[in-house]
Write an enzyme that holds these catalytic residues in place. Structure first.
Site, PDB file in Angstrom:
ATOM      1  N   LYS A 188       0.823  -1.211   0.000  1.00  0.00           N
ATOM      2  CA  LYS A 188       0.000   0.000   0.000  1.00  0.00           C
ATOM      3  C   LYS A 188       0.856   1.259   0.000  1.00  0.00           C
ATOM      4  O   LYS A 188       0.476   2.262  -0.597  1.00  0.00           O
ATOM      5  CB  LYS A 188      -0.969  -0.022   1.191  1.00  0.00           C
ATOM      6  CG  LYS A 188      -2.074  -1.041   0.988  1.00  0.00           C
ATOM      7  CD  LYS A 188      -3.072  -1.059   2.127  1.00  0.00           C
ATOM      8  CE  LYS A 188      -4.237  -1.976   1.793  1.00  0.00           C
ATOM      9  NZ  LYS A 188      -4.728  -2.690   2.971  1.00  0.00           N
ATOM     10  N   LYS A 207      -5.780 -12.017  -8.934  1.00  0.00           N
ATOM     11  CA  LYS A 207      -7.023 -12.215  -8.178  1.00  0.00           C
ATOM     12  C   LYS A 207      -8.033 -11.115  -8.481  1.00  0.00           C
ATOM     13  O   LYS A 207      -7.669 -10.045  -8.970  1.00  0.00           O
ATOM     14  CB  LYS A 207      -6.717 -12.278  -6.683  1.00  0.00           C
ATOM     15  CG  LYS A 207      -6.294 -10.957  -6.050  1.00  0.00           C
ATOM     16  CD  LYS A 207      -6.503 -10.980  -4.534  1.00  0.00           C
ATOM     17  CE  LYS A 207      -6.558  -9.569  -3.993  1.00  0.00           C
ATOM     18  NZ  LYS A 207      -7.047  -9.449  -2.638  1.00  0.00           N
ATOM     19  N   LYS A 241     -10.812  -5.064  -5.726  1.00  0.00           N
ATOM     20  CA  LYS A 241     -11.396  -3.739  -5.996  1.00  0.00           C
ATOM     21  C   LYS A 241     -10.435  -2.855  -6.767  1.00  0.00           C
ATOM     22  O   LYS A 241     -10.814  -2.151  -7.684  1.00  0.00           O
ATOM     23  CB  LYS A 241     -11.738  -3.045  -4.669  1.00  0.00           C
ATOM     24  CG  LYS A 241     -13.068  -3.460  -4.104  1.00  0.00           C
ATOM     25  CD  LYS A 241     -13.234  -2.907  -2.690  1.00  0.00           C
ATOM     26  CE  LYS A 241     -13.677  -4.017  -1.750  1.00  0.00           C
ATOM     27  NZ  LYS A 241     -13.428  -3.727  -0.336  1.00  0.00           N
TER      28      LYS A 241
HETATM   29  P1  ADP Z   1     -10.091  -6.075  -2.045  1.00  0.00           P
HETATM   30  O1  ADP Z   1      -8.868  -6.917  -2.254  1.00  0.00           O
HETATM   31  O2  ADP Z   1     -11.043  -6.149  -3.188  1.00  0.00           O
HETATM   32  O3  ADP Z   1      -9.784  -4.662  -1.591  1.00  0.00           O
HETATM   33  P2  ADP Z   1     -10.591  -6.585   0.732  1.00  0.00           P
HETATM   34  O4  ADP Z   1      -9.122  -6.479   0.956  1.00  0.00           O
HETATM   35  O5  ADP Z   1     -11.470  -5.522   1.281  1.00  0.00           O
HETATM   36  O6  ADP Z   1     -10.863  -6.743  -0.828  1.00  0.00           O
HETATM   37  O7  ADP Z   1     -11.045  -8.000   1.271  1.00  0.00           O
HETATM   38  C1  ADP Z   1     -12.102  -8.296   2.165  1.00  0.00           C
HETATM   39  C2  ADP Z   1     -12.137  -9.796   2.402  1.00  0.00           C
HETATM   40  O8  ADP Z   1     -12.365 -10.494   1.171  1.00  0.00           O
HETATM   41  C3  ADP Z   1     -10.841 -10.376   2.969  1.00  0.00           C
HETATM   42  O9  ADP Z   1     -11.144 -11.404   3.903  1.00  0.00           O
HETATM   43  C4  ADP Z   1     -10.143 -10.930   1.764  1.00  0.00           C
HETATM   44  O10 ADP Z   1      -9.268 -11.990   2.107  1.00  0.00           O
HETATM   45  C5  ADP Z   1     -11.309 -11.428   0.914  1.00  0.00           C
HETATM   46  N1  ADP Z   1     -10.980 -11.374  -0.521  1.00  0.00           N
HETATM   47  C6  ADP Z   1     -10.826 -10.255  -1.289  1.00  0.00           C
HETATM   48  N2  ADP Z   1     -10.553 -10.569  -2.574  1.00  0.00           N
HETATM   49  C7  ADP Z   1     -10.518 -11.931  -2.636  1.00  0.00           C
HETATM   50  C8  ADP Z   1     -10.293 -12.897  -3.699  1.00  0.00           C
HETATM   51  N3  ADP Z   1     -10.072 -12.502  -4.959  1.00  0.00           N
HETATM   52  N4  ADP Z   1     -10.343 -14.202  -3.395  1.00  0.00           N
HETATM   53  C9  ADP Z   1     -10.586 -14.618  -2.104  1.00  0.00           C
HETATM   54  N5  ADP Z   1     -10.816 -13.779  -1.077  1.00  0.00           N
HETATM   55  C10 ADP Z   1     -10.788 -12.454  -1.320  1.00  0.00           C
END
Ligand code: ADP
Ligand code: TRP
Length: 353
Positions: free
Chosen positions: A112, A217, A220
């Site tokens: 980040k 993966k 967002k």
């Molecule tokens: P992003 O990566 O989209 O910003 P977050 O970090 O807010 O999402 O993740 C919120 C939850 O969703 C966490 O527990 C994270 O491990 C899970 N998560 C996010 N993206 C994935 C993914 N592509 N596959 C599996 N779990 C995910």
């Protein structure tokens, strides 16, 4: 007494299939058998998304999505992080026992911080430290909240004395730090205050939901998401545009990553029979990716459309959302206040009156 489960998602935008399969669907399953607390991490959202005009609506979106996906406020405690003032207080106290070096070495901090500075290359720990600390303007662009993100997350978990924390694989390091901070605090003050939490293993391998853009993966910030709240037309369009390849050239050939990703999504959303049917078609080279995508869109819609409908309904009901998080905050605060009092006592912080 049931074991305590706690987890949260940052309020930085609508939820996607990665959030659903990596986190939210597990939250729903666990509410039946555990003492569950699920929250919206709005203070964590501020570390990267300090947008005053969007924050409140983003929180409402996630509450509504939690409920639409099947979380039941009668079974689980649903609350907003910033409604619990005991959290920032314990965060300040716990930070006295957290090293800035260990925070700077955390993978999510480095990622980040690099993003905040617009640095795309991977670098060693030393290089990142130099990038941040050796340059006057850079050193102001990486905020201290981002550095202490793991302390705040540890407090979310420890203040509720949670045993299990269902999260995706990317959060494992934060859980490891939480255990380390808990052990350190307990040992330093000679108390047995904080249990050491672990991720929750459903017996399968941890899910990593891929994007539809061929690699990596779904995330967002990746711009490759299928959102739970996407309408039918948008969702179909996204799936039909998914990256593929020219098709298998010989029987039983190895799949390329984009095609593997489509199969991963199909496995998550479809029946074993349908998965086998398409795998066989791939193996004997008769597969038509258009058919695979149509099937995939159908199967995803079966999961997301009912969630979308409930989401739109709940999202328009401010009173209901307010009631859920007010009652959730009352329950979560009561428990947090107890733990905070114990931590203050352990640290020798006493009132004169
Ligand atoms: P992003 O990566 O989209 O910003 P977050 O970090 O807010 O999402 O993740 C919120 C939850 O969703 C966490 O527990 C994270 O491990 C899970 N998560 C996010 N993206 C994935 C993914 N592509 N596959 C599996 N779990 C995910
Ligand atoms: N860091 C988590 C994420 O990015 C969100 C989070 C904050 C969290 N505090 C938590 C998750 C406590 C589980 C428990 O997804």
């Amino acid at each position: 007494m049931k074991d305590v489960v706690l987890s949260g998602i940052r309020s930085t935008g609508k939820l996607h299939l990665g959030n659903y399969f990596g986190a939210l669907s597990k939250f729903v399953k666990m509410q039946e058998d555990y003492d569950c607390l699920y929250f919206i991490a709005d203070l964590h959202a501020l570390t990267t998304h300090p947008d005053a005009s969007a924050l409140h609506d983003n929180v409402k979106d996630i509450v509504a999505e939690y409920l639409a996906a099947g979380l039941d406020p009668e079974k689980a405690t649903i609350f907003v992080q910033s409604d619990i003032p005991e959290i920032p207080e314990l965060y300040l106290l716990l930070n006295m026992h957290v090293g800035i070096g260990e925070l700077m070495r955390t993978a999510s901090f480095k990622d980040k911080a690099r993003k905040a500075l617009g640095i795309s290359r991977d670098g060693s720990d030393d290089e990142i430290e130099k990038d941040i600390l050796g340059n006057e303007s850079n050193s102001k662009r990486v905020n201290a909240g981002l550095l202490t993100y793991p302390t705040l997350m540890a407090v979310d978990i420890l203040i509720q004395k949670a045993k299990y924390v269902p999260v995706g694989k990317d959060q494992e390091q934060h859980l490891e730090l939480t255990r380390r901070f808990a052990r350190r605090f307990n040992a330093f003050y000679g108390v047995d205050l904080f249990p050491e939490p672990t991720n929750f293993d459903f017996g399968g391998k941890p899910v990593k939901v891929p994007g539809l853009d061929g690699s990596g993966k779904m995330g967002k910030s990746e711009g490759n998401c299928i959102y739970l709240a996407d309408d039918e037309k948008t969702l179909r369009k996204k799936v039909m545009r998914a990256v593929t390849d020219e098709g298998p050239k010989a029987p039983n050939s190895e799949m390329t990553e984009p095609v593997k990703n489509l199969f991963t999504l199909l496995e998550l959303t479809s029946t074993p029979e349908i998965v086998t049917q398409f795998r066989d078609a791939y193996a004997d080279c008769s597969i038509r990716y258009g058919d695979l995508k149509k099937q995939l869109a159908e199967d995803i819609l079966k999961i997301t459309l009912p969630i979308r409908e409930r989401f739109l309904d709940i999202r328009s009901n401010d009173e209901y959302i307010a009631k859920v998080v007010r009652e959730g905050a009352e329950r979560a605060r009561e428990r947090a206040a107890k733990t905070l009092a114990e931590a203050r006592e352990a640290m020798g912080i006493r009132r004169f009156w």
